[in-house]
Enzyme design. Sequence first.
Site, PDB file in Angstrom:
ATOM      1  N   ASP A 134       6.477 -23.562  41.084  1.00  0.00           N
ATOM      2  CA  ASP A 134       5.631 -23.814  41.775  1.00  0.00           C
ATOM      3  C   ASP A 134       6.043 -25.044  42.844  1.00  0.00           C
ATOM      4  OD1 ASP A 134       3.455 -25.435  41.839  1.00  0.00           O
ATOM      5  OD2 ASP A 134       3.845 -26.770  40.070  1.00  0.00           O
ATOM      6  N   ASP A 189      -5.093 -27.418  43.190  1.00  0.00           N
ATOM      7  CA  ASP A 189      -5.103 -27.032  42.229  1.00  0.00           C
ATOM      8  C   ASP A 189      -7.433 -26.877  41.891  1.00  0.00           C
ATOM      9  OD1 ASP A 189      -2.953 -27.191  42.252  1.00  0.00           O
ATOM     10  OD2 ASP A 189      -2.575 -28.648  40.167  1.00  0.00           O
TER      11      ASP A 189
END
Length: 372
Positions: A134, A189
């Site tokens: 990430d 997201d």
Amino acid sequence: MGLGLLSDGLAPTPPMGWNSWNRFGPFISEHLVLETADALVESGMRDAGYRYLVLDDAWEGSARDDEGDLVENRWAFPNGLRWLSDEIHRRGLRFGLYTDAGTRTCQGYPGSLGAEARDAKRFAEWGVDFMKVDWCYTEGLRGRSTYPKWTDAIRATGRPMVLSISEWSRDKPWEWAGAVGHMWRTTPDIADTWASVVDIADRQVELHPFAGPDHWNDPDMLEVGNGGMSDDEYRTHFSLWAILAAPLMAGNDVRAMSDATRAILTAPEVIAVDQDPLGRQARRVGRERDVEVWVRELDGGARAIVLLNRGETAARAEVTWDLVGGSISDTALVRDLWERQDVGPRRQGYDVTLAPHAAAMLKATRDNSARA
Ligand code: GLA
């Protein structure tokens, strides 16, 4: 690191699995993972192709150990990740695990910056098969110079691991990530809303040239079954991800899903499009008011088609064979991939009336008999 695209055979078709984040966020535990692993097997999800069980952020303990290694939160994972990994493998599944390229994970746990080789080795010792890396707390870093360190770190472990690049499209990963990892996020997201699904779809339109075996655009994990959309909307979400050759990472509670959710996630002919070995990502070939037509070339020359109604009222959607391309013209054999039924030969094209936010998913094959 070579400049060529990855072709190590680890992700010949888009990876499929389950990831803890969308439904459970940071509230994860050994208990949840074991129950989920069992449910993946019992529900038929594993056999439908969902092989990777991925633990996302918040598996970590709050600090590294005295040697400098990442450690699991022992309260949530009392038997440790090596034990859990064996349990996952014992069920015929593969183990995925999350870390972050920066100084901290998005949830504030220790990040991997400067410890790429150490952490990849640790993951390999735990039997990890899939690493999601990430991008929180990466001040001053660029994706295109940071992720190749992960490619090298993974290679040095000697254990094959899929590399899932999660930098949310900050550094245009489609330009470089195909040589570095197996999949890369192309958007911020996802949320469990219709607006998020269509927004993400719009952001994929130009990206089809960059997808192929071992390197995939990743429009983010699935929200199917999480409660924020209708079943029609979830069917559309899944249809789009499949025609886009997206990794299919279920993100729901598979221990307690409705029959409708399970039917969507395991629809064999829709999954077959996602997993088509040619590995082409769909193009959007038609757009008129709220109706869109997406087409994907399949191995052997057939075409997958999604007809989509983005509007708030029912609409007629149409595809004509001249839009579809390849050798399909005049008459094509049409199959409805959700109904799993042949519709029959159709001249010139196909049309259908779609409910609001609904999609039809079809396969069109050249009709050889008509030419004989
Ligand atoms: C970021 C990622 C998500 C998830 C969370 C975890 O937002 O994009 O997919 O991994 O972090 O904290």
